[in-house]
Design an enzyme around this catalytic site. Structure first.
Site, PDB file in Angstrom:
ATOM      1  N   ASP A 323       0.848  -1.488  -0.246  1.00 27.92           N
ATOM      2  CA  ASP A 323      -0.101   0.110  -0.019  1.00 27.92           C
ATOM      3  C   ASP A 323       0.690   1.715   0.068  1.00 27.92           C
ATOM      4  O   ASP A 323       1.968   1.524   0.069  1.00 27.92           O
ATOM      5  CB  ASP A 323      -0.678   0.002   1.108  1.00 27.92           C
ATOM      6  CG  ASP A 323      -1.375   1.165   1.245  1.00 27.92           C
ATOM      7  OD1 ASP A 323      -2.436   1.522  -0.031  1.00 27.92           O
ATOM      8  OD2 ASP A 323      -2.160   2.391   2.292  1.00 27.92           O
ATOM      9  N   GLU A 360       1.789  -0.481  -5.039  1.00 33.00           N
ATOM     10  CA  GLU A 360       1.126   0.371  -5.562  1.00 33.00           C
ATOM     11  C   GLU A 360       1.945   2.364  -5.408  1.00 33.00           C
ATOM     12  O   GLU A 360       2.501   2.546  -4.735  1.00 33.00           O
ATOM     13  CB  GLU A 360      -0.105   0.876  -4.204  1.00 33.00           C
ATOM     14  CG  GLU A 360      -0.766   2.033  -4.605  1.00 33.00           C
ATOM     15  CD  GLU A 360      -2.397   2.082  -3.303  1.00 33.00           C
ATOM     16  OE1 GLU A 360      -2.936   3.032  -3.742  1.00 33.00           O
ATOM     17  OE2 GLU A 360      -1.615   2.371  -2.122  1.00 33.00           O
TER      18      GLU A 360
END
Length: 676
Positions: A323, A360
C-alpha cells in the site's frame, strides 16, 4: 515458581526458544531503560534489564529458563525524551508472532495495552508450499476478508472469517481466477471515531491501520491466540490445494498507533528510527494517515524484511501488494531515494526470490511513480494509467487511442526501460479504492455522505457516467447500456497484455450506491451480494467464459512485448492496429473506434490456434469495420458481441461471410479467423 535468568544474546530479535532457554532480544532508543514483564501461569514476573549485562549496542537481551508455553510478555520503558519523563510505558515485542488483546470484534477499540505471546506452532502443512505462479499466468481477484462473506446470503458457518473464505473456494475455482489478493489482514486498529455531524460511531473496516506486522487480525478468526494463525494457515493450504495463490495487501507505510495517547508500540521504542519526523520531531504524513514509517532506516528495514520472510516461510504466502509503496522510497527527511534500501532488500532477498512484490506506486504526499518505481527488475506495479485510460475509452473520449493501444499491448514504454516485461503491469479498472464497475456506469458523481465527512472524502476524478439517470433505475434501456458497458470493460481488461486484477463482486454487478471510499462501511454497502447471483448469472457466466478465453490463447500468455513483426503460420504481425479500414487506426483525430488483430505467438502458441480480431466502437452511433484480409484462405467466425452475450455464453460461433462487420454503438465485437 522459580525462573532463572541469564545474559542472553542480542540476535535473533524477538523471543526464540534455544533448547530449554527462551531468549528475548529487543531494539530500543538509547534513552530508555527496559524491564521485561512476563505473565506465566497467572503470575507476573518483572526482570529489570541491566545496561552492562543485558545490553549489546542498542539491543537489550536476556535468557530465561523454567517457562512453559504459552506465556505472555511485554516490555516496560522508562526514561526521558523531549524533556518529558516517562515511567513503565508498556509495549509489545514488534517481532512476536502472537498477540493477546481484549479486542472482541472488528469494531472493538483497544482499552489495554497489547501483550506478546509465545507458543510453538506445530501446524501440519502436509507438504504445502507457495504456488508462485509467473505473473503472466495470473488473474488476480482483490477481496476483503470480512466483506466477502459477511452477508447472510453467503450461507457460511462463520461469516467474515478466514474459515468462511475456505468454504467459498469452489466459487473462486469456478470463476477461474488464479490468485486472491486480500486487503490487509495484519492486526489493526479499528480507529473508532465520531464525526461532528453525526452521533454514530464510525469504524475503519479496511484494515489500513496496522498495529503489528507479524500477527493476523484476531476478528478474522473464530478464536484467539494460536487459533488465529492456524485458521489462516488452513485457508492458505486449502487455496493452494485448489491451485489458487494468496497475495496479501501489506501496510508498511504507517502504523495505527494512538499518538494522542503519547507513546505506544514502535513510536515508543524508537520513534526516530521507525518514523519519518520533521525538523520539530513531529510525525509527518506522506500517507494521509500520519505516523509515516521510515522504511529505509536499517533497523526498520530489518523488521519489515523479517515480517515478509515470516509470512512466506511460516504462512506460505505467495506475494505482497504494498500500500502507498512510494512512501517506502523516502529517506529520513521524506525525500525520494533512487535506490531505496528496503525496496532493494525485498527485491534481492533470497527467501523472497520467488515471491510476488507489487507496488502501489504513489503515496499521499504527491509522489507518483507509475512506470518509474525503483523496481530492481522485481517489483510489479498497479497501473493507474491503465485504469484511467480504459475508463475514458468506454466513455467515448476522443484523442486517446494511442494511450488505449499502449494499454492493450502492455504499456511497453512504461516498463521496458527498466527491463520488465508486460506482466509487471497490474492492469485494473476498479479496486477497493473507488467505484465498483457497476457504479462506474451508474453514477456520474460520488455519494459518500454516509462516511461522515460531508461528501468531501474520496476522489472526484472517477471518469464515470450514469447514462442519464443517477443511481438505481427501472428503465430497461438504461439497464441494458449499463450492463453492456460492464461487459465492455471486462472484455478490455481480460484481453489486455499484462496481469489483470478484478475487484470482488464486479462479476455480479456489486454496487456501493455511488460511494467511492467505503473504508468505514461495514454493511450491505460493502458486503458481497451473494443474493444477486441468480439475478446476474449471465454476467457471472460471461466473466467465467472470458477468463477461460484468456487462459486458452497464446497472445497473452507470453509476457514479452509485441514486436509488430511478421511471424507464425499466418506470417503477419503479432499485433496490428486498425480503424474502420484495415491498418488505418485513427491515432490523430482519435475518434473512439479501434480494431486490433492478434496472431498466435510465443512458445505456448498451438498449431491450430486462430487469429483474433476485436472491433471496438465507443462512438454514439453504429460503425462499419472492414475486416483485414489474411494471407491464408479461411473464414471469420463471430464469437462475441457485447450487446448480446448469450451466444458467447452458449459457445455459439457464427460464421461471418462478408468483408465488413457492423458494430453497434458502445459495443465490442470479437471474431476469430479459422484457416481452411
Amino acid at each position: 515458581m522459580k525462573l532463572n535468568t541469564y545474559t542472553g544474546t542480542s540476535y535473533p530479535f524477538g523471543c526464540t526458544k534455544q533448547n530449554e532457554l527462551y531468549n528475548f532480544s529487543l531494539y530500543s532508543a538509547k534513552y530508555w531503560e527496559v524491564t521485561l514483564e512476563i505473565n506465566h501461569k497467572g503470575e507476573n514476573f518483572l526482570f529489570p534489564l541491566d545496561v552492562k549485562e543485558n545490553k549489546t549496542g542498542d539491543i537489550w537481551h536476556i535468557a530465561i529458563d523454567g517457562l512453559s508455553e504459552p506465556f505472555s510478555y511485554r516490555y516496560l520503558l522508562s526514561g526521558t525524551y523531549a524533556e518529558k519523563t516517562y515511567t513503565a510505558i508498556p509495549v509489545a515485542d514488534p517481532y512476536s508472532l502472537l498477540l493477546e488483546s481484549n479486542q472482541k470484534n472488528s469494531h472493538s477499540p483497544f482499552t489495554t495495552s497489547l501483550w506478546s505471546v509465545f507458543e510453538t506452532n506445530n501446524f501440519n502443512w502436509e507438504g504445502d508450499k507457495p504456488l508462485n505462479y509467473p505473473l503472466s499466468e495470473c488473474i488476480i481477484y482483490e477481496m476483503h476478508v470480512s466483506c466477502f462473506t459477511k452477508d447472510d446470503s453467503s450461507q457460511v458457518r462463520h461469516k467474515g472469517t478466514f474459515q468462511a473464505i475456505e468454504e467459498k473456494i469452489p466459487y473462486l475455482q469456478k470463476l477461474g481466477i488464479t490468485s486472491i489478493e486480500l486487503m490487509p489482514v495484519f492486526f489493526f486498529n479499528p480507529t473508532k471515531w465520531r464525526p461532528d455531524s453525526s452521533n454514530k460511531d464510525i469504524v475503519d473496516i479496511w484494515g489500513y491501520n496496522p498495529l503489528h506486522f507479524h500477527m493476523p487480525h484476531t476478528p478474522y478468526s473464530t478464536g484467539k491466540g494460536l487459533q488465529v494463525i492456524q485458521e489462516l494457515q488452513s485457508l492458505v493450504k486449502a487455496l493452494h490445494k485448489a491451485k489458487i495463490e494468496i497475495i496479501l495487501d501489506v501496510v508498511f507505510n504507517h502504523t495505527g498507533e494512538f499518538l494522542e495517547k503519547e507513546y505506544t508500540g514502535l513510536n515508543a521504542l524508537a520513534q526516530e528510527s521507525y518514523f519519518i519526523l520533521d525538523k520539530n520531531k513531529e510525525h509527518t504524513s506522506h500517507t494521509g494517515c500520519g505516523n509515516t514509517i521510515q522504511a529505509n532506516d536499517p533497523r526498520t528495514t530489518e523488521l519489515l524484511i523479517h515480517a515478509l520472510r515470516y509470512w512466506v516461510t511460516e504462512i506460505h504466502i505467495d506475494g505482497f501488494r504494498f500500500d502507498l509503496a512510494s512512501s517506502l522510497t523516502r529517506n529520513e527527511s521524506g525525500k525520494p531515494m533512487p535506490f531505496p534500501p528496503f525496496i532493494e532488500a525485498a527485491a534481492k532477498d533470497p527467501i523472497l526470490a520467488n515471491t510476488k512484490l507489487i507496488a502501489e506506486p504513489w503515496d499521499a504526499g504527491n509522489l507518483r511513480q507509475t512506470g518509474l518505481f525503483p523496481a530492481f527488475h522485481r517489483w510489479a506495479e498497479w497501473n493507474d494509467t491503465y485504469r484511467d485510460t480504459i475508463r475514458q475509452f468506454i466513455l467515448g473520449t476522443q484523442g486517446i487511442l494511442p494511450l488505449v493501444a499502449n494499454c492493450l499491448s502492455g504499456n511497453e514504454g512504461m516498463f521496458a526501460h527498466s527491463a520488465r516485461d508486460s506482466s509487471f503491469s497490474i492492469n485494473f479498472i476498479t479496486s477497493h479504492d473507488g467505484f465498483t464497475l457497476y457504479d462506474l456506469v451508474s453514477y456520474t458523481n460520488k455519494h459518500n455522505e454516509a462516511n461522515g465527512e460531508n461528501n468531501q472524502d474520496g476522489t472526484n476524478n472517477n471518469y464515470s457516467y450514469n447514462h442519464s439517470i443517477e443511481g438505481e433505475t427501472t428503465d430497461l434501456k438504461v439497464q441494458a447500456i449499463r450492463k453492456k458497458q460492464i461487459v465492455n470493460m471486462a472484455c478490455l481488461l481480460l484481453l489486455s497484455l499484462g496481469t489483470p486484477m478484478i475487484l470482488f463482486g464486479d462479476e455480479i454487478a456489486r454496487t456501493q450506491k455511488g460511494n467511492n471510499n467505503t473504508w468505514n462501511q461495514d454493511s450491505k454497502l460493502t458486503w458481497f451480494p451473494w443474493y444477486q447471483m441468480e439475478e446476474n448469472k449471465d454476467l457471472l457466466l460471461f466473466w467465467q467464459k472470458m477468463i477461460a478465453l484468456r487462459k486458452q490463447r497464446s497472445y497473452w500468455k507470453d509476457p514479452s512485448f509485441f514486436t509488430g513483426k511478421k511471424q507464425g503460420i499466418y506470417h503477419i504481425e503479432d499485433i496490428s492496429w486498425h480503424g474502420l479500414k484495415p491498418y488505418t487506426p485513427d491515432f490523430t483525430k482519435g475518434k473512439p473506434m479501434l480494431g486490433v488483430l492478434w496472431t498466435p505467438r510465443g512458445k505456448q502458441a498451438t498449431k491450430n490456434e486462430p487469429c483474433l480480431y476485436m472491433a471496438c466502437n465507443f462512438d454514439i452511433k453504429e460503425q462499419t469495420f472492414t475486416l483485414p484480409v489474411l494471407p491464408m484462405p479461411g473464414k471469420w467466425y463471430c464469437i462475441l458481441q457485447t450487446n448480446k452475450i448469450e451466444d458467447f455464453i452458449q459457445n455459439k460461433e457464427i460464421a461471418h461471410f462478408t468483408a465488413t462487420i457492423t458494430v453497434e454503438e458502445k459495443t465490442i465485437v470479437l471474431l476469430y479467423y479459422k484457416p481452411e
